[in-house]
Design an enzyme around this catalytic site. Structure first.
Site, PDB file in Angstrom:
ATOM      1  N   LYS A  13       0.834  -1.209   0.000  1.00  0.00           N
ATOM      2  CA  LYS A  13       0.000   0.000   0.000  1.00  0.00           C
ATOM      3  C   LYS A  13       0.873   1.265   0.000  1.00  0.00           C
ATOM      4  O   LYS A  13       0.649   2.185  -0.766  1.00  0.00           O
ATOM      5  CB  LYS A  13      -0.931   0.023   1.230  1.00  0.00           C
ATOM      6  CG  LYS A  13      -1.810  -1.211   1.348  1.00  0.00           C
ATOM      7  CD  LYS A  13      -2.711  -1.165   2.570  1.00  0.00           C
ATOM      8  CE  LYS A  13      -1.982  -1.196   3.910  1.00  0.00           C
ATOM      9  NZ  LYS A  13      -1.261  -2.444   4.195  1.00  0.00           N
ATOM     10  N   ARG A  94      -9.178   1.131   9.818  1.00  0.00           N
ATOM     11  CA  ARG A  94      -8.690  -0.216  10.049  1.00  0.00           C
ATOM     12  C   ARG A  94      -9.664  -1.022  10.889  1.00  0.00           C
ATOM     13  O   ARG A  94      -9.401  -2.184  11.187  1.00  0.00           O
ATOM     14  CB  ARG A  94      -7.381  -0.119  10.805  1.00  0.00           C
ATOM     15  CG  ARG A  94      -6.244  -0.852  10.149  1.00  0.00           C
ATOM     16  CD  ARG A  94      -5.043  -0.436  10.933  1.00  0.00           C
ATOM     17  NE  ARG A  94      -3.891  -1.196  10.629  1.00  0.00           N
ATOM     18  CZ  ARG A  94      -2.885  -0.720   9.904  1.00  0.00           C
ATOM     19  NH1 ARG A  94      -2.955   0.455   9.343  1.00  0.00           N
ATOM     20  NH2 ARG A  94      -1.813  -1.456   9.746  1.00  0.00           N
ATOM     21  N   ARG A 128      11.611  -6.216   3.924  1.00  0.00           N
ATOM     22  CA  ARG A 128      11.397  -4.759   3.846  1.00  0.00           C
ATOM     23  C   ARG A 128      12.514  -3.993   4.556  1.00  0.00           C
ATOM     24  O   ARG A 128      12.945  -4.337   5.654  1.00  0.00           O
ATOM     25  CB  ARG A 128      10.057  -4.378   4.463  1.00  0.00           C
ATOM     26  CG  ARG A 128       9.919  -2.852   4.529  1.00  0.00           C
ATOM     27  CD  ARG A 128       8.530  -2.365   4.701  1.00  0.00           C
ATOM     28  NE  ARG A 128       7.892  -2.904   5.884  1.00  0.00           N
ATOM     29  CZ  ARG A 128       6.603  -2.768   6.133  1.00  0.00           C
ATOM     30  NH1 ARG A 128       5.839  -2.145   5.270  1.00  0.00           N
ATOM     31  NH2 ARG A 128       6.082  -3.273   7.210  1.00  0.00           N
ATOM     32  N   ARG A 161      12.035  -2.213  10.253  1.00  0.00           N
ATOM     33  CA  ARG A 161      11.013  -1.783  11.213  1.00  0.00           C
ATOM     34  C   ARG A 161      10.882  -2.793  12.353  1.00  0.00           C
ATOM     35  O   ARG A 161      10.924  -4.003  12.130  1.00  0.00           O
ATOM     36  CB  ARG A 161       9.653  -1.660  10.504  1.00  0.00           C
ATOM     37  CG  ARG A 161       9.409  -0.282   9.952  1.00  0.00           C
ATOM     38  CD  ARG A 161       8.205  -0.180   9.052  1.00  0.00           C
ATOM     39  NE  ARG A 161       6.963  -0.729   9.576  1.00  0.00           N
ATOM     40  CZ  ARG A 161       5.791  -0.593   8.956  1.00  0.00           C
ATOM     41  NH1 ARG A 161       5.712   0.093   7.821  1.00  0.00           N
ATOM     42  NH2 ARG A 161       4.699  -1.119   9.460  1.00  0.00           N
ATOM     43  N   ARG A 172       0.121  -8.957  13.476  1.00  0.00           N
ATOM     44  CA  ARG A 172      -0.502  -7.987  12.556  1.00  0.00           C
ATOM     45  C   ARG A 172      -1.435  -8.690  11.571  1.00  0.00           C
ATOM     46  O   ARG A 172      -2.492  -8.163  11.237  1.00  0.00           O
ATOM     47  CB  ARG A 172       0.594  -7.218  11.807  1.00  0.00           C
ATOM     48  CG  ARG A 172       1.276  -6.192  12.696  1.00  0.00           C
ATOM     49  CD  ARG A 172       2.615  -5.763  12.162  1.00  0.00           C
ATOM     50  NE  ARG A 172       2.529  -5.043  10.924  1.00  0.00           N
ATOM     51  CZ  ARG A 172       3.532  -4.946  10.056  1.00  0.00           C
ATOM     52  NH1 ARG A 172       4.688  -5.545  10.305  1.00  0.00           N
ATOM     53  NH2 ARG A 172       3.379  -4.252   8.966  1.00  0.00           N
TER      54      ARG A 172
HETATM   55  P1  AP5 Z   1       4.868  -1.728   1.741  1.00  0.00           P
HETATM   56  O1  AP5 Z   1       4.515  -0.803   0.628  1.00  0.00           O
HETATM   57  O2  AP5 Z   1       5.670  -1.203   2.877  1.00  0.00           O
HETATM   58  O3  AP5 Z   1       3.550  -2.454   2.274  1.00  0.00           O
HETATM   59  P2  AP5 Z   1       2.344  -1.872   3.121  1.00  0.00           P
HETATM   60  O4  AP5 Z   1       1.111  -2.515   2.594  1.00  0.00           O
HETATM   61  O5  AP5 Z   1       2.388  -0.366   3.133  1.00  0.00           O
HETATM   62  O6  AP5 Z   1       2.695  -2.487   4.523  1.00  0.00           O
HETATM   63  P3  AP5 Z   1       2.697  -1.918   5.991  1.00  0.00           P
HETATM   64  O7  AP5 Z   1       3.352  -2.976   6.822  1.00  0.00           O
HETATM   65  O8  AP5 Z   1       3.310  -0.535   6.069  1.00  0.00           O
HETATM   66  O9  AP5 Z   1       1.234  -1.832   6.309  1.00  0.00           O
HETATM   67  P4  AP5 Z   1       0.647  -1.932   7.647  1.00  0.00           P
HETATM   68  O10 AP5 Z   1      -0.754  -1.622   7.269  1.00  0.00           O
HETATM   69  O11 AP5 Z   1       0.828  -3.157   8.435  1.00  0.00           O
HETATM   70  O12 AP5 Z   1       1.478  -0.864   8.521  1.00  0.00           O
HETATM   71  P5  AP5 Z   1       1.178   0.633   8.911  1.00  0.00           P
HETATM   72  O13 AP5 Z   1       2.424   1.390   8.744  1.00  0.00           O
HETATM   73  O14 AP5 Z   1      -0.070   1.126   8.261  1.00  0.00           O
HETATM   74  O15 AP5 Z   1       5.611  -2.982   1.060  1.00  0.00           O
HETATM   75  C1  AP5 Z   1       6.188  -4.005   1.868  1.00  0.00           C
HETATM   76  C2  AP5 Z   1       7.512  -4.471   1.234  1.00  0.00           C
HETATM   77  O16 AP5 Z   1       7.246  -5.105  -0.016  1.00  0.00           O
HETATM   78  C3  AP5 Z   1       8.511  -3.341   0.929  1.00  0.00           C
HETATM   79  O17 AP5 Z   1       9.800  -3.827   1.182  1.00  0.00           O
HETATM   80  C4  AP5 Z   1       8.320  -3.075  -0.575  1.00  0.00           C
HETATM   81  O18 AP5 Z   1       9.531  -2.615  -1.172  1.00  0.00           O
HETATM   82  C5  AP5 Z   1       7.926  -4.453  -1.090  1.00  0.00           C
HETATM   83  N1  AP5 Z   1       6.956  -4.400  -2.184  1.00  0.00           N
HETATM   84  C6  AP5 Z   1       5.858  -3.598  -2.261  1.00  0.00           C
HETATM   85  N2  AP5 Z   1       5.163  -3.863  -3.382  1.00  0.00           N
HETATM   86  C7  AP5 Z   1       5.848  -4.866  -4.018  1.00  0.00           C
HETATM   87  C8  AP5 Z   1       5.627  -5.580  -5.225  1.00  0.00           C
HETATM   88  N3  AP5 Z   1       4.570  -5.325  -6.023  1.00  0.00           N
HETATM   89  N4  AP5 Z   1       6.511  -6.553  -5.572  1.00  0.00           N
HETATM   90  C9  AP5 Z   1       7.566  -6.823  -4.773  1.00  0.00           C
HETATM   91  N5  AP5 Z   1       7.848  -6.166  -3.608  1.00  0.00           N
HETATM   92  C10 AP5 Z   1       6.982  -5.202  -3.251  1.00  0.00           C
HETATM   93  O19 AP5 Z   1       0.815   0.485  10.472  1.00  0.00           O
HETATM   94  C11 AP5 Z   1       1.793   0.136  11.422  1.00  0.00           C
HETATM   95  C12 AP5 Z   1       1.148   0.074  12.795  1.00  0.00           C
HETATM   96  O20 AP5 Z   1       0.596   1.375  13.151  1.00  0.00           O
HETATM   97  C13 AP5 Z   1      -0.046  -0.890  12.939  1.00  0.00           C
HETATM   98  O21 AP5 Z   1       0.382  -2.207  13.188  1.00  0.00           O
HETATM   99  C14 AP5 Z   1      -0.784  -0.266  14.143  1.00  0.00           C
HETATM  100  O22 AP5 Z   1      -0.147  -0.577  15.361  1.00  0.00           O
HETATM  101  C15 AP5 Z   1      -0.620   1.227  13.899  1.00  0.00           C
HETATM  102  N6  AP5 Z   1      -1.715   1.776  13.080  1.00  0.00           N
HETATM  103  C16 AP5 Z   1      -1.617   2.300  11.831  1.00  0.00           C
HETATM  104  N7  AP5 Z   1      -2.816   2.686  11.384  1.00  0.00           N
HETATM  105  C17 AP5 Z   1      -3.706   2.411  12.373  1.00  0.00           C
HETATM  106  C18 AP5 Z   1      -5.111   2.571  12.497  1.00  0.00           C
HETATM  107  N8  AP5 Z   1      -5.860   3.079  11.489  1.00  0.00           N
HETATM  108  N9  AP5 Z   1      -5.706   2.156  13.647  1.00  0.00           N
HETATM  109  C19 AP5 Z   1      -4.964   1.652  14.670  1.00  0.00           C
HETATM  110  N10 AP5 Z   1      -3.631   1.452  14.610  1.00  0.00           N
HETATM  111  C20 AP5 Z   1      -3.006   1.834  13.477  1.00  0.00           C
END
Ligand code: AP5
Length: 217
Positions: A13, A94, A128, A161, A172
């Site tokens: 994402k 979420r 990642r 991370r 997660r």
């Molecule tokens: P990446 O683009 O980083 O994936 P992502 O979907 O953004 O993954 P996240 O882990 O950031 O999402 P998340 O929702 O768990 O974490 P968030 O930061 O929102 O890609 C991943 C890897 O794959 C990278 O290395 C990339 O290079 C590679 N890649 C990407 N696309 C590719 C492709 N097509 N082919 C090959 N490789 C590829 O949240 C973190 C924490 O914050 C949560 O756990 C929670 O504690 C808190 N939080 C955040 N939002 C909320 C909310 N709304 N409510 C409550 N808690 C929240």
């Protein structure tokens, strides 16, 4: 256009969102800021703010921050002038209560569901690497920085991370299935959901995204 990016951790994402900002600017002529609640929390942690101190242990464990804290944060962010032409919300909502709250203070035009099998999630999160300064995503196999440990874009330190540890990733995924996946039916029921196949390499996912929004076809 107001967009929500849904999908499991590691679906890509954040990676796609940074490209989507450029694509939407070119196609629609309007800025669409990429608003990632995860990135806002990580930056608060790095700066040691009261919010950062409150949420650090929660993020490290892979659980969710409480709804009210997160809703207040997003409500305040969406009140800023730069979202007038649209936005990309990555990682919010979420939970169903977050989605219901969002409906009370903003219109949602499309919810894009980045669909990817669990095995690919583990492969992506396992490799990642993230820039501590600008937040750019790299991958140890698919997208390495030119110089190990150094960001190609800003020269910042590239790190792993804390919530990409295997036990936090499992948590997660569990949290995603129980609390976030129900949003797929929530937005489908409102006629706003579009599935995007997020399994292929990034360039192909970009094409899938454009097709989903009818851009450049
Ligand atoms: P990446 O683009 O980083 O994936 P992502 O979907 O953004 O993954 P996240 O882990 O950031 O999402 P998340 O929702 O768990 O974490 P968030 O930061 O929102 O890609 C991943 C890897 O794959 C990278 O290395 C990339 O290079 C590679 N890649 C990407 N696309 C590719 C492709 N097509 N082919 C090959 N490789 C590829 O949240 C973190 C924490 O914050 C949560 O756990 C929670 O504690 C808190 N939080 C955040 N939002 C909320 C909310 N709304 N409510 C409550 N808690 C929240």
């Amino acid at each position: 256009m107001n967009l929500i990016f849904l999908g499991p951790p590691g679906a890509g994402k954040g990676t796609l969102a940074s490209k989507a900002v450029e694509i939407l600017k070119e196609a629609l002529g309007a800025g669409h800021p990429h608003i990632s609640t995860g990135a806002i929390f990580r930056s608060a942690i790095a700066e040691g703010t009261p919010l950062g101190l409150k949420v650090k242990a929660i993020l490290d464990s892979g659980k969710l921050v409480d709804d009210q804290t997160t809703i207040d944060l997003v409500k305040e962010r969406l009140a800023r002038a730069d979202v007038r032409g649209g936005y990309i919300l990555d990682g919010f909502p979420r939970t169903i209560p977050q989605a219901e709250a969002l409906a009370g203070f903003s219109r949602v035009d499309r919810a894009l569901n980045f669909d990817i099998p669990d095995a690919a999630v583990l492969e992506r999160l396992g490799g990642r690497r993230v820039c501590r300064k600008c937040g750019h995503n790299f991958h140890a196999v698919f997208d390495k920085p030119k110089q190990e440990g150094v960001c190609d874009h800003c020269g910042g330190e590239v790190y792993i991370r804390d919530d990409d540890r295997p036990e936090a990733v499992q948590k997660r995924l569990e949290v995603y299935r129980s609390q976030t996946a129900p949003l797929i039916d929530f937005y489908r029921g409102k006629g706003l959901l579009i599935d995007v196949d997020a399994g292929p390499p990034v360039n192909q996912v970009v094409e899938n995204f454009k097709k989903a929004l009818g851009i450049g076809i």
